[in-house]
Design a protein around this motif. Sequence first.
Motif, PDB file in Angstrom:
ATOM      1  N   GLY A 147       0.810  -1.213   0.000  1.00  0.00           N
ATOM      2  CA  GLY A 147       0.000   0.000   0.000  1.00  0.00           C
ATOM      3  C   GLY A 147       0.844   1.264   0.000  1.00  0.00           C
ATOM      4  O   GLY A 147       2.023   1.251   0.311  1.00  0.00           O
ATOM      5  N   GLU A 175       2.310   4.131   1.515  1.00  0.00           N
ATOM      6  CA  GLU A 175       2.611   4.631   2.859  1.00  0.00           C
ATOM      7  C   GLU A 175       2.473   6.139   2.931  1.00  0.00           C
ATOM      8  O   GLU A 175       2.761   6.846   1.993  1.00  0.00           O
ATOM      9  CB  GLU A 175       4.030   4.218   3.266  1.00  0.00           C
ATOM     10  N   ARG A 194      -5.928   7.271   5.702  1.00  0.00           N
ATOM     11  CA  ARG A 194      -6.817   6.129   5.502  1.00  0.00           C
ATOM     12  C   ARG A 194      -8.071   6.317   6.346  1.00  0.00           C
ATOM     13  O   ARG A 194      -8.033   6.954   7.389  1.00  0.00           O
ATOM     14  CB  ARG A 194      -6.145   4.826   5.918  1.00  0.00           C
ATOM     15  N   THR A 223     -11.772   4.020   7.608  1.00  0.00           N
ATOM     16  CA  THR A 223     -12.445   2.730   7.684  1.00  0.00           C
ATOM     17  C   THR A 223     -13.895   2.933   7.277  1.00  0.00           C
ATOM     18  O   THR A 223     -14.570   3.835   7.776  1.00  0.00           O
ATOM     19  CB  THR A 223     -12.369   2.155   9.110  1.00  0.00           C
ATOM     20  N   ILE A 226      -9.878   7.028  -5.726  1.00  0.00           N
ATOM     21  CA  ILE A 226      -9.889   6.105  -4.585  1.00  0.00           C
ATOM     22  C   ILE A 226      -9.918   4.658  -5.074  1.00  0.00           C
ATOM     23  O   ILE A 226      -9.201   3.803  -4.547  1.00  0.00           O
ATOM     24  CB  ILE A 226     -11.079   6.396  -3.645  1.00  0.00           C
ATOM     25  N   ASN A 243      -6.728   2.101  -4.330  1.00  0.00           N
ATOM     26  CA  ASN A 243      -6.927   0.933  -3.480  1.00  0.00           C
ATOM     27  C   ASN A 243      -7.078  -0.367  -4.254  1.00  0.00           C
ATOM     28  O   ASN A 243      -7.275  -1.426  -3.658  1.00  0.00           O
ATOM     29  CB  ASN A 243      -8.157   1.159  -2.589  1.00  0.00           C
ATOM     30  N   ARG A 286     -10.574  -0.780   4.941  1.00  0.00           N
ATOM     31  CA  ARG A 286      -9.739   0.412   5.142  1.00  0.00           C
ATOM     32  C   ARG A 286      -9.324   0.911   3.773  1.00  0.00           C
ATOM     33  O   ARG A 286      -8.789   0.173   2.972  1.00  0.00           O
ATOM     34  CB  ARG A 286      -8.538   0.059   5.999  1.00  0.00           C
ATOM     35  N   LEU A 287      -9.592   2.182   3.532  1.00  0.00           N
ATOM     36  CA  LEU A 287      -9.301   2.784   2.241  1.00  0.00           C
ATOM     37  C   LEU A 287      -8.233   3.859   2.358  1.00  0.00           C
ATOM     38  O   LEU A 287      -8.296   4.701   3.260  1.00  0.00           O
ATOM     39  CB  LEU A 287     -10.564   3.438   1.659  1.00  0.00           C
ATOM     40  N   TYR A 288      -7.275   3.808   1.448  1.00  0.00           N
ATOM     41  CA  TYR A 288      -6.323   4.905   1.324  1.00  0.00           C
ATOM     42  C   TYR A 288      -7.020   6.027   0.567  1.00  0.00           C
ATOM     43  O   TYR A 288      -7.788   5.785  -0.359  1.00  0.00           O
ATOM     44  CB  TYR A 288      -5.079   4.480   0.543  1.00  0.00           C
ATOM     45  N   LEU A 289      -6.739   7.260   0.961  1.00  0.00           N
ATOM     46  CA  LEU A 289      -7.324   8.420   0.315  1.00  0.00           C
ATOM     47  C   LEU A 289      -6.238   9.234  -0.369  1.00  0.00           C
ATOM     48  O   LEU A 289      -5.111   9.306   0.122  1.00  0.00           O
ATOM     49  CB  LEU A 289      -8.036   9.296   1.351  1.00  0.00           C
TER      50      LEU A 289
END
Length: 90
Positions: free
Chosen positions: A30, A32, A36, A38, A65, A69, A81-84
């Motif tokens: 992912g 870094e 993120r 939820t 998004i 992801n 859990r999503l990275y934005l």
Amino acid sequence: MAVVVLALFTLGVLWIGGRIDTALAGERTGPEGLPRITVHAGDTLWEIADALTQEGDAGRTVRHIVDLNGLAGSAVRPGTRLYLPEGLIR
């Protein structure tokens, strides 16, 4: 002769398996440093994107998004859990 062919085949399978595992490990790490969130029950990706998009097109934020992801589409499940993308958190 059959033993040599079997040994070469086994080595080839192990080599390919190692390459696949290495590639998948890179996908699991992912991005870094990105924020993120939820996903909660009742949340949709469109609602999340709309709430985070300060100005402009929420659809563009949804696509970003999804790409970030590695999602197959815009459906998300609670607990995910999503990275934005950077710069979206107000």
